[in-house]
Design a protein around this motif. Sequence first.
Motif, PDB file in Angstrom:
ATOM      1  N   GLY A  52       0.824   7.670  15.102  1.00  0.00           N
ATOM      2  CA  GLY A  52       1.039   6.233  14.242  1.00  0.00           C
ATOM      3  C   GLY A  52       0.289   5.253  14.860  1.00  0.00           C
ATOM      4  N   ILE A  53       0.336   4.810  16.179  1.00  0.00           N
ATOM      5  CA  ILE A  53      -0.255   3.484  16.782  1.00  0.00           C
ATOM      6  C   ILE A  53      -1.789   3.942  16.585  1.00  0.00           C
ATOM      7  CG2 ILE A  53      -0.968   2.589  19.170  1.00  0.00           C
ATOM      8  CD1 ILE A  53       2.064   2.770  19.594  1.00  0.00           C
ATOM      9  N   ALA A  54      -2.504   5.065  17.180  1.00  0.00           N
ATOM     10  CA  ALA A  54      -3.845   5.560  17.185  1.00  0.00           C
ATOM     11  C   ALA A  54      -4.473   5.470  15.578  1.00  0.00           C
ATOM     12  CB  ALA A  54      -4.005   6.690  17.507  1.00  0.00           C
ATOM     13  N   PHE A 121       0.492  -2.712  21.699  1.00  0.00           N
ATOM     14  CA  PHE A 121       1.780  -2.198  20.815  1.00  0.00           C
ATOM     15  C   PHE A 121       2.900  -2.238  21.752  1.00  0.00           C
ATOM     16  CE2 PHE A 121      -1.919  -1.044  18.024  1.00  0.00           C
ATOM     17  CZ  PHE A 121      -1.243  -1.319  16.797  1.00  0.00           C
ATOM     18  N   ASP A 122       2.710  -2.217  23.092  1.00  0.00           N
ATOM     19  CA  ASP A 122       3.950  -2.063  23.980  1.00  0.00           C
ATOM     20  C   ASP A 122       4.968  -0.976  23.708  1.00  0.00           C
ATOM     21  OD1 ASP A 122       5.210  -3.173  26.123  1.00  0.00           O
ATOM     22  OD2 ASP A 122       6.512  -4.709  25.003  1.00  0.00           O
ATOM     23  N   ALA A 123       4.453   0.022  23.421  1.00  0.00           N
ATOM     24  CA  ALA A 123       5.460   1.026  23.462  1.00  0.00           C
ATOM     25  C   ALA A 123       5.655   1.831  24.469  1.00  0.00           C
ATOM     26  CB  ALA A 123       4.675   2.276  22.287  1.00  0.00           C
ATOM     27  N   SER A 124       6.511   2.700  24.485  1.00  0.00           N
ATOM     28  CA  SER A 124       7.016   3.508  25.703  1.00  0.00           C
ATOM     29  C   SER A 124       5.726   4.256  26.407  1.00  0.00           C
ATOM     30  CB  SER A 124       8.018   4.524  25.390  1.00  0.00           C
ATOM     31  OG  SER A 124       7.431   5.566  24.383  1.00  0.00           O
ATOM     32  N   PRO A 125       5.891   4.481  27.666  1.00  0.00           N
ATOM     33  CA  PRO A 125       4.841   5.095  28.368  1.00  0.00           C
ATOM     34  C   PRO A 125       4.338   6.459  27.664  1.00  0.00           C
ATOM     35  CG  PRO A 125       6.550   4.415  29.922  1.00  0.00           C
ATOM     36  CD  PRO A 125       7.048   4.046  28.497  1.00  0.00           C
ATOM     37  N   ALA A 126       5.554   7.247  27.158  1.00  0.00           N
ATOM     38  CA  ALA A 126       4.785   8.589  26.645  1.00  0.00           C
ATOM     39  C   ALA A 126       4.260   8.323  25.335  1.00  0.00           C
ATOM     40  CB  ALA A 126       6.213   9.454  26.310  1.00  0.00           C
ATOM     41  N   VAL A 127       4.766   7.546  24.713  1.00  0.00           N
ATOM     42  CA  VAL A 127       3.893   7.225  23.204  1.00  0.00           C
ATOM     43  C   VAL A 127       2.576   6.507  23.537  1.00  0.00           C
ATOM     44  CG1 VAL A 127       3.941   5.672  21.235  1.00  0.00           C
ATOM     45  CG2 VAL A 127       6.158   6.991  22.173  1.00  0.00           C
ATOM     46  N   THR A 128       2.433   5.762  24.480  1.00  0.00           N
ATOM     47  CA  THR A 128       1.140   5.053  24.949  1.00  0.00           C
ATOM     48  C   THR A 128       0.308   6.184  25.314  1.00  0.00           C
ATOM     49  OG1 THR A 128       2.196   2.893  25.397  1.00  0.00           O
ATOM     50  CG2 THR A 128       0.231   3.412  26.475  1.00  0.00           C
ATOM     51  N   THR A 259       3.381  -3.454  11.554  1.00  0.00           N
ATOM     52  CA  THR A 259       3.591  -2.565  12.449  1.00  0.00           C
ATOM     53  C   THR A 259       4.244  -3.245  13.838  1.00  0.00           C
ATOM     54  OG1 THR A 259       2.063  -0.930  11.776  1.00  0.00           O
ATOM     55  CG2 THR A 259       2.663  -0.709  14.034  1.00  0.00           C
ATOM     56  N   TYR A 260       3.707  -4.379  14.154  1.00  0.00           N
ATOM     57  CA  TYR A 260       4.302  -5.092  15.349  1.00  0.00           C
ATOM     58  C   TYR A 260       5.515  -5.776  15.194  1.00  0.00           C
ATOM     59  CZ  TYR A 260       4.716  -8.704  18.907  1.00  0.00           C
ATOM     60  OH  TYR A 260       5.035  -9.707  20.083  1.00  0.00           O
ATOM     61  N   ALA A 261       6.016  -6.040  13.941  1.00  0.00           N
ATOM     62  CA  ALA A 261       7.314  -6.599  13.724  1.00  0.00           C
ATOM     63  C   ALA A 261       8.094  -5.307  13.661  1.00  0.00           C
ATOM     64  CB  ALA A 261       7.384  -6.818  12.113  1.00  0.00           C
ATOM     65  N   VAL A 262       7.629  -4.089  13.354  1.00  0.00           N
ATOM     66  CA  VAL A 262       8.786  -2.914  13.588  1.00  0.00           C
ATOM     67  C   VAL A 262       8.982  -2.699  14.906  1.00  0.00           C
ATOM     68  CG1 VAL A 262       8.732  -0.533  13.373  1.00  0.00           C
ATOM     69  CG2 VAL A 262       7.821  -1.736  11.440  1.00  0.00           C
ATOM     70  N   LEU A 273       9.127   3.604  15.023  1.00  0.00           N
ATOM     71  CA  LEU A 273       7.723   3.753  14.719  1.00  0.00           C
ATOM     72  C   LEU A 273       7.139   5.043  14.200  1.00  0.00           C
ATOM     73  CD1 LEU A 273       6.048   2.448  18.245  1.00  0.00           C
ATOM     74  CD2 LEU A 273       5.613   1.643  15.896  1.00  0.00           C
ATOM     75  N   ALA A 274       8.063   6.074  14.661  1.00  0.00           N
ATOM     76  CA  ALA A 274       7.657   7.313  13.811  1.00  0.00           C
ATOM     77  C   ALA A 274       7.995   7.368  12.440  1.00  0.00           C
ATOM     78  CB  ALA A 274       8.470   8.517  14.465  1.00  0.00           C
ATOM     79  N   THR A 275       9.174   6.685  12.176  1.00  0.00           N
ATOM     80  CA  THR A 275       9.566   6.288  10.684  1.00  0.00           C
ATOM     81  C   THR A 275       8.517   5.478   9.916  1.00  0.00           C
ATOM     82  OG1 THR A 275      11.822   6.788  11.389  1.00  0.00           O
ATOM     83  CG2 THR A 275      11.372   5.660   9.024  1.00  0.00           C
ATOM     84  N   HIS A 276       8.294   4.467  10.461  1.00  0.00           N
ATOM     85  CA  HIS A 276       7.092   3.618   9.911  1.00  0.00           C
ATOM     86  C   HIS A 276       5.941   4.258   9.736  1.00  0.00           C
ATOM     87  CE1 HIS A 276       4.987   0.001   9.030  1.00  0.00           C
ATOM     88  NE2 HIS A 276       4.288   0.281   9.932  1.00  0.00           N
ATOM     89  N   GLN A 277       5.488   5.221  10.582  1.00  0.00           N
ATOM     90  CA  GLN A 277       4.042   5.667  10.546  1.00  0.00           C
ATOM     91  C   GLN A 277       4.378   6.700   9.270  1.00  0.00           C
ATOM     92  OE1 GLN A 277       1.153   6.201  11.226  1.00  0.00           O
ATOM     93  NE2 GLN A 277       0.860   8.437  10.679  1.00  0.00           N
ATOM     94  N   LEU A 278       5.322   7.526   9.120  1.00  0.00           N
ATOM     95  CA  LEU A 278       5.316   8.497   7.987  1.00  0.00           C
ATOM     96  C   LEU A 278       5.544   7.470   6.691  1.00  0.00           C
ATOM     97  CD1 LEU A 278       7.982  10.976   9.074  1.00  0.00           C
ATOM     98  CD2 LEU A 278       5.417  11.203   9.094  1.00  0.00           C
ATOM     99  N   ALA A 279       6.049   6.383   6.717  1.00  0.00           N
ATOM    100  CA  ALA A 279       6.216   5.595   5.553  1.00  0.00           C
ATOM    101  C   ALA A 279       5.069   4.942   5.128  1.00  0.00           C
ATOM    102  CB  ALA A 279       7.213   4.545   5.642  1.00  0.00           C
ATOM    103  N   ILE A 280       4.181   4.557   6.231  1.00  0.00           N
ATOM    104  CA  ILE A 280       2.984   3.727   5.753  1.00  0.00           C
ATOM    105  C   ILE A 280       1.972   4.856   5.571  1.00  0.00           C
ATOM    106  CG2 ILE A 280       1.859   3.841   8.110  1.00  0.00           C
ATOM    107  CD1 ILE A 280       2.178   1.046   5.869  1.00  0.00           C
TER     108      ILE A 280
END
Length: 445
Positions: A52-54, A121-128, A259-262, A273-280
């Motif tokens: 989603g971030i990528a 995006f300041d996500a978790s280490p695994a997501v980053t 996305t930042y607001a999410v 973030l996963a939900t937002h990725q699917l929705a967007i």
Amino acid sequence: MTRLSQVRRAQDREILRLAVPAFLALVAEPMFLLSDAAIVGHLGTPELAGLGIAGVVLQTVVGLCVFLAYGTTAGVARRLGAGDRRGALAQGVDGLWLAVIIGVVATVLGIATTGPLVAAFDASPAVTEHATTYLRIAFLGTTPLLLMLAATGVLRGLQDTRTPLVVAVAGNALNIALNLLLVYGVGPIGGLGLPGSALGSVLAQVASAAALLFVVVRGARREGASLRPHPAGIRAAGRSGVPLVIRTLTLRAALLITTYAVTLGAVDSSVDLATHQLAITLWTFLAFVLDAIAIAAQAITGRLLGSGDTEETRAVTRRMVQWGVGSGVVTGLLLAAGSPLLGRLFTTDPAVRDALVPVLVVAALAQPIAGVVFVLDGVLIGAGDGSYLARGGLVTLVVYAPVVLLVAGGGLVAVWVSFAFLFMGARLVVLVHRARGDAWLVTGA
């Protein structure tokens, strides 16, 4: 049959001749993202969130260059309307060279700055980690993607939306096959996981760009148009694209801020973030569906204004707006009806599935607004009214950004209500205001 009915039938035939192939091609294009999401989603939620971030970053970089398609469509269509097919193709070739130059620069800069872009995006280490891995590989497809945009713009300007359809369908099928093979492997050949998805997409993009280039180059040779780079023409194409870049930048900035607001208001960043990725992704899918009429609007508006027919331009615009409203109602109803089921296609995480339903209902309610917005946006792009679109985009962004950040604490649904109704509603007001006037009805090649 009355005269009015005959005119409307003729308009509908012209709109559908361009819009139906464009619709099918535009449905196929976001299938790159949907298929990637479906394949990656079954690797795990952190992988899907990383995608989603990528995806947001890559779409922003490529989206800023959408003027290579839109501006080329308008310019080529105007020359075609004025009876200069050779000049239309020469202008298109200049757009292709501009795509190569921008693509090479974007690829180098993108790979070099992948780390900071993802870290923002300041996500978790695994997501980053997953996002960084995917994005570095995906940036290799930037030049092919931009060539696809420019070549598609040339063909649309020539009133050909069927060729991009064939290439989009074939490219998507290749993308799915390569993703499945490279992500999961086959037999004794092991899969690469998330990096395999990025690599598969890049290979499919290279093949699609090559096919479109072949068609445009063949047409240019047939008309005697030069294939060599012309610095003056390339510079002119770049200058004319600046307002559309600004307009697109405001749209991409709105998506990035959303996305930042999410992330700002997330309780569980991976799930939200996963939900937002699917929705967007689904929103983008439906946006491309509605944008089919906008593609027809760009080609028809450019050709009619190139031939000097302002009366028919306005009449066709009214008809296309009616098509936009109707299409928005249909897509909205389909999205609302499918909202409880769509999550199962992309993830096994029950938390993501449950969170997705109310977000999709909000998106469904905004579809008729989106239908009108996309049509009028296409009309004004076809008219070459990029300067107004740039100014209108800046005003809309200034109104939207502080509000969506303020409501971020209300959760994912609150962010989506702000995006669907405030952002899209502001765009609607700006575009309707312009369309009612005459300043955009500029004729000639």
